[in-house]
Design a protein around this motif. Sequence first.
Motif, PDB file in Angstrom:
ATOM      1  N   TRP A  36       0.853  -1.179   0.000  1.00  0.00           N
ATOM      2  CA  TRP A  36       0.000   0.000   0.000  1.00  0.00           C
ATOM      3  C   TRP A  36       0.892   1.234   0.000  1.00  0.00           C
ATOM      4  O   TRP A  36       1.834   1.331   0.803  1.00  0.00           O
ATOM      5  CB  TRP A  36      -0.935   0.029   1.204  1.00  0.00           C
ATOM      6  CG  TRP A  36      -2.172  -0.795   1.029  1.00  0.00           C
ATOM      7  CD1 TRP A  36      -2.398  -2.054   1.487  1.00  0.00           C
ATOM      8  CD2 TRP A  36      -3.365  -0.399   0.343  1.00  0.00           C
ATOM      9  NE1 TRP A  36      -3.654  -2.477   1.138  1.00  0.00           N
ATOM     10  CE2 TRP A  36      -4.269  -1.479   0.429  1.00  0.00           C
ATOM     11  CE3 TRP A  36      -3.755   0.763  -0.333  1.00  0.00           C
ATOM     12  CZ2 TRP A  36      -5.548  -1.434  -0.132  1.00  0.00           C
ATOM     13  CZ3 TRP A  36      -5.024   0.802  -0.902  1.00  0.00           C
ATOM     14  CH2 TRP A  36      -5.896  -0.284  -0.792  1.00  0.00           C
ATOM     15  N   PHE A  37       0.592   2.161  -0.886  1.00  0.00           N
ATOM     16  CA  PHE A  37       1.319   3.404  -1.038  1.00  0.00           C
ATOM     17  C   PHE A  37       0.356   4.561  -0.829  1.00  0.00           C
ATOM     18  O   PHE A  37      -0.853   4.400  -0.939  1.00  0.00           O
ATOM     19  CB  PHE A  37       1.932   3.515  -2.437  1.00  0.00           C
ATOM     20  CG  PHE A  37       2.870   2.404  -2.803  1.00  0.00           C
ATOM     21  CD1 PHE A  37       4.240   2.615  -2.829  1.00  0.00           C
ATOM     22  CD2 PHE A  37       2.391   1.147  -3.146  1.00  0.00           C
ATOM     23  CE1 PHE A  37       5.116   1.596  -3.182  1.00  0.00           C
ATOM     24  CE2 PHE A  37       3.247   0.115  -3.501  1.00  0.00           C
ATOM     25  CZ  PHE A  37       4.614   0.351  -3.515  1.00  0.00           C
ATOM     26  N   ARG A  38       0.900   5.737  -0.544  1.00  0.00           N
ATOM     27  CA  ARG A  38       0.064   6.928  -0.488  1.00  0.00           C
ATOM     28  C   ARG A  38       0.821   8.124  -1.045  1.00  0.00           C
ATOM     29  O   ARG A  38       2.054   8.165  -1.038  1.00  0.00           O
ATOM     30  CB  ARG A  38      -0.411   7.215   0.940  1.00  0.00           C
ATOM     31  CG  ARG A  38       0.678   7.634   1.917  1.00  0.00           C
ATOM     32  CD  ARG A  38       0.095   7.758   3.316  1.00  0.00           C
ATOM     33  NE  ARG A  38       1.080   8.195   4.293  1.00  0.00           N
ATOM     34  CZ  ARG A  38       0.859   8.236   5.599  1.00  0.00           C
ATOM     35  NH1 ARG A  38      -0.319   7.858   6.094  1.00  0.00           N
ATOM     36  NH2 ARG A  38       1.824   8.654   6.418  1.00  0.00           N
ATOM     37  N   LEU A  47       5.834   4.427   0.280  1.00  0.00           N
ATOM     38  CA  LEU A  47       5.394   3.097   0.673  1.00  0.00           C
ATOM     39  C   LEU A  47       4.945   3.130   2.124  1.00  0.00           C
ATOM     40  O   LEU A  47       5.689   3.556   3.009  1.00  0.00           O
ATOM     41  CB  LEU A  47       6.522   2.094   0.480  1.00  0.00           C
ATOM     42  CG  LEU A  47       6.239   0.635   0.835  1.00  0.00           C
ATOM     43  CD1 LEU A  47       5.140   0.070  -0.049  1.00  0.00           C
ATOM     44  CD2 LEU A  47       7.515  -0.191   0.706  1.00  0.00           C
ATOM     45  N   VAL A  48       3.727   2.648   2.380  1.00  0.00           N
ATOM     46  CA  VAL A  48       3.146   2.659   3.711  1.00  0.00           C
ATOM     47  C   VAL A  48       3.273   1.302   4.394  1.00  0.00           C
ATOM     48  O   VAL A  48       3.633   1.219   5.571  1.00  0.00           O
ATOM     49  CB  VAL A  48       1.663   3.083   3.652  1.00  0.00           C
ATOM     50  CG1 VAL A  48       0.998   2.953   5.018  1.00  0.00           C
ATOM     51  CG2 VAL A  48       1.555   4.514   3.139  1.00  0.00           C
ATOM     52  N   ALA A  49       2.969   0.234   3.671  1.00  0.00           N
ATOM     53  CA  ALA A  49       2.959  -1.106   4.251  1.00  0.00           C
ATOM     54  C   ALA A  49       3.171  -2.138   3.157  1.00  0.00           C
ATOM     55  O   ALA A  49       2.779  -1.924   2.011  1.00  0.00           O
ATOM     56  CB  ALA A  49       1.646  -1.380   4.980  1.00  0.00           C
ATOM     57  N   VAL A  50       3.781  -3.256   3.522  1.00  0.00           N
ATOM     58  CA  VAL A  50       4.049  -4.356   2.600  1.00  0.00           C
ATOM     59  C   VAL A  50       3.668  -5.668   3.258  1.00  0.00           C
ATOM     60  O   VAL A  50       3.921  -5.871   4.447  1.00  0.00           O
ATOM     61  CB  VAL A  50       5.537  -4.411   2.194  1.00  0.00           C
ATOM     62  CG1 VAL A  50       5.837  -5.657   1.370  1.00  0.00           C
ATOM     63  CG2 VAL A  50       5.922  -3.170   1.413  1.00  0.00           C
ATOM     64  N   SER A  62       5.823   6.017  10.308  1.00  0.00           N
ATOM     65  CA  SER A  62       4.741   6.950  10.561  1.00  0.00           C
ATOM     66  C   SER A  62       3.401   6.274  10.829  1.00  0.00           C
ATOM     67  O   SER A  62       2.501   6.890  11.405  1.00  0.00           O
ATOM     68  CB  SER A  62       4.595   7.928   9.390  1.00  0.00           C
ATOM     69  OG  SER A  62       4.332   7.231   8.186  1.00  0.00           O
ATOM     70  N   VAL A  63       3.248   5.019  10.414  1.00  0.00           N
ATOM     71  CA  VAL A  63       1.978   4.318  10.588  1.00  0.00           C
ATOM     72  C   VAL A  63       2.092   3.086  11.466  1.00  0.00           C
ATOM     73  O   VAL A  63       1.071   2.451  11.774  1.00  0.00           O
ATOM     74  CB  VAL A  63       1.358   3.923   9.232  1.00  0.00           C
ATOM     75  CG1 VAL A  63       1.265   5.127   8.312  1.00  0.00           C
ATOM     76  CG2 VAL A  63       2.156   2.805   8.571  1.00  0.00           C
ATOM     77  N   LYS A  64       3.290   2.746  11.882  1.00  0.00           N
ATOM     78  CA  LYS A  64       3.509   1.542  12.676  1.00  0.00           C
ATOM     79  C   LYS A  64       2.696   1.597  13.968  1.00  0.00           C
ATOM     80  O   LYS A  64       2.698   2.603  14.682  1.00  0.00           O
ATOM     81  CB  LYS A  64       4.999   1.382  12.975  1.00  0.00           C
ATOM     82  CG  LYS A  64       5.388   0.028  13.537  1.00  0.00           C
ATOM     83  CD  LYS A  64       6.911  -0.103  13.619  1.00  0.00           C
ATOM     84  CE  LYS A  64       7.553  -0.003  12.247  1.00  0.00           C
ATOM     85  NZ  LYS A  64       9.033  -0.172  12.306  1.00  0.00           N
ATOM     86  N   GLY A  65       1.992   0.517  14.250  1.00  0.00           N
ATOM     87  CA  GLY A  65       1.144   0.448  15.423  1.00  0.00           C
ATOM     88  C   GLY A  65      -0.267   0.934  15.196  1.00  0.00           C
ATOM     89  O   GLY A  65      -1.137   0.711  16.054  1.00  0.00           O
ATOM     90  N   THR A  90      -3.954  12.071   5.451  1.00  0.00           N
ATOM     91  CA  THR A  90      -4.730  12.457   4.278  1.00  0.00           C
ATOM     92  C   THR A  90      -3.892  12.289   3.015  1.00  0.00           C
ATOM     93  O   THR A  90      -2.805  12.852   2.898  1.00  0.00           O
ATOM     94  CB  THR A  90      -5.207  13.901   4.408  1.00  0.00           C
ATOM     95  OG1 THR A  90      -6.116  14.011   5.507  1.00  0.00           O
ATOM     96  CG2 THR A  90      -5.912  14.358   3.136  1.00  0.00           C
ATOM     97  N   ALA A  91      -4.388  11.505   2.072  1.00  0.00           N
ATOM     98  CA  ALA A  91      -3.653  11.212   0.845  1.00  0.00           C
ATOM     99  C   ALA A  91      -4.505  10.335  -0.055  1.00  0.00           C
ATOM    100  O   ALA A  91      -5.527   9.785   0.372  1.00  0.00           O
ATOM    101  CB  ALA A  91      -2.335  10.498   1.159  1.00  0.00           C
ATOM    102  N   GLY A  92      -4.068  10.205  -1.309  1.00  0.00           N
ATOM    103  CA  GLY A  92      -4.568   9.141  -2.146  1.00  0.00           C
ATOM    104  C   GLY A  92      -3.817   7.866  -1.839  1.00  0.00           C
ATOM    105  O   GLY A  92      -2.592   7.885  -1.711  1.00  0.00           O
ATOM    106  N   TYR A  93      -4.538   6.769  -1.708  1.00  0.00           N
ATOM    107  CA  TYR A  93      -3.928   5.494  -1.350  1.00  0.00           C
ATOM    108  C   TYR A  93      -4.019   4.528  -2.521  1.00  0.00           C
ATOM    109  O   TYR A  93      -5.063   4.412  -3.167  1.00  0.00           O
ATOM    110  CB  TYR A  93      -4.607   4.895  -0.120  1.00  0.00           C
ATOM    111  CG  TYR A  93      -4.177   5.547   1.170  1.00  0.00           C
ATOM    112  CD1 TYR A  93      -3.307   4.910   2.049  1.00  0.00           C
ATOM    113  CD2 TYR A  93      -4.622   6.822   1.495  1.00  0.00           C
ATOM    114  CE1 TYR A  93      -2.896   5.518   3.221  1.00  0.00           C
ATOM    115  CE2 TYR A  93      -4.209   7.445   2.666  1.00  0.00           C
ATOM    116  CZ  TYR A  93      -3.351   6.786   3.522  1.00  0.00           C
ATOM    117  OH  TYR A  93      -2.942   7.392   4.687  1.00  0.00           O
ATOM    118  N   TYR A  94      -2.927   3.817  -2.772  1.00  0.00           N
ATOM    119  CA  TYR A  94      -2.800   2.932  -3.915  1.00  0.00           C
ATOM    120  C   TYR A  94      -2.188   1.610  -3.470  1.00  0.00           C
ATOM    121  O   TYR A  94      -1.314   1.589  -2.612  1.00  0.00           O
ATOM    122  CB  TYR A  94      -1.888   3.541  -4.985  1.00  0.00           C
ATOM    123  CG  TYR A  94      -2.302   4.909  -5.461  1.00  0.00           C
ATOM    124  CD1 TYR A  94      -2.994   5.060  -6.658  1.00  0.00           C
ATOM    125  CD2 TYR A  94      -2.000   6.043  -4.727  1.00  0.00           C
ATOM    126  CE1 TYR A  94      -3.372   6.314  -7.102  1.00  0.00           C
ATOM    127  CE2 TYR A  94      -2.376   7.304  -5.165  1.00  0.00           C
ATOM    128  CZ  TYR A  94      -3.061   7.424  -6.350  1.00  0.00           C
ATOM    129  OH  TYR A  94      -3.435   8.669  -6.793  1.00  0.00           O
TER     130      TYR A  94
END
Length: 116
Positions: A36-38, A47-50, A62-65, A90-94
């Motif tokens: 997941w990217f934003r 990259l947010v999560a894999v 920044s998003v861990k937890g 706040t962002a577009g998520y892909y």
Amino acid sequence: QVQLVESGGGLVQAGGSLRLSCAASGRMFSSYALGWFRQAPGKERELVAVVTSGSSTNYADSVKGRFTISRDNAKNTVDLQMNSLKPEDTAGYYCNAIRGGALGAWGQGTLVTVSS
């Protein structure tokens, strides 16, 4: 090739939750890592999560937890559960497939807006 369609975005207050879903077409879905990217206005896509093909996971600091990525190979989906949302989320998520360090084609994304 794999085609991905994102859904589940919307407007939510700070501290709230959203669950994003990415639906895939393609018979080789289970062999790919998924991310997941934003992309926020004025910023580069990050990259947010894999989640790997073996279902191990990793997250941006920044998003861990707060965020959880998961995949369901039987349904050809990868989800992103987002809790304790902040305005800076706040962002577009892909979503995208990852193989050998390369990405597949981008989908249209889904917009997440977090108000304070």
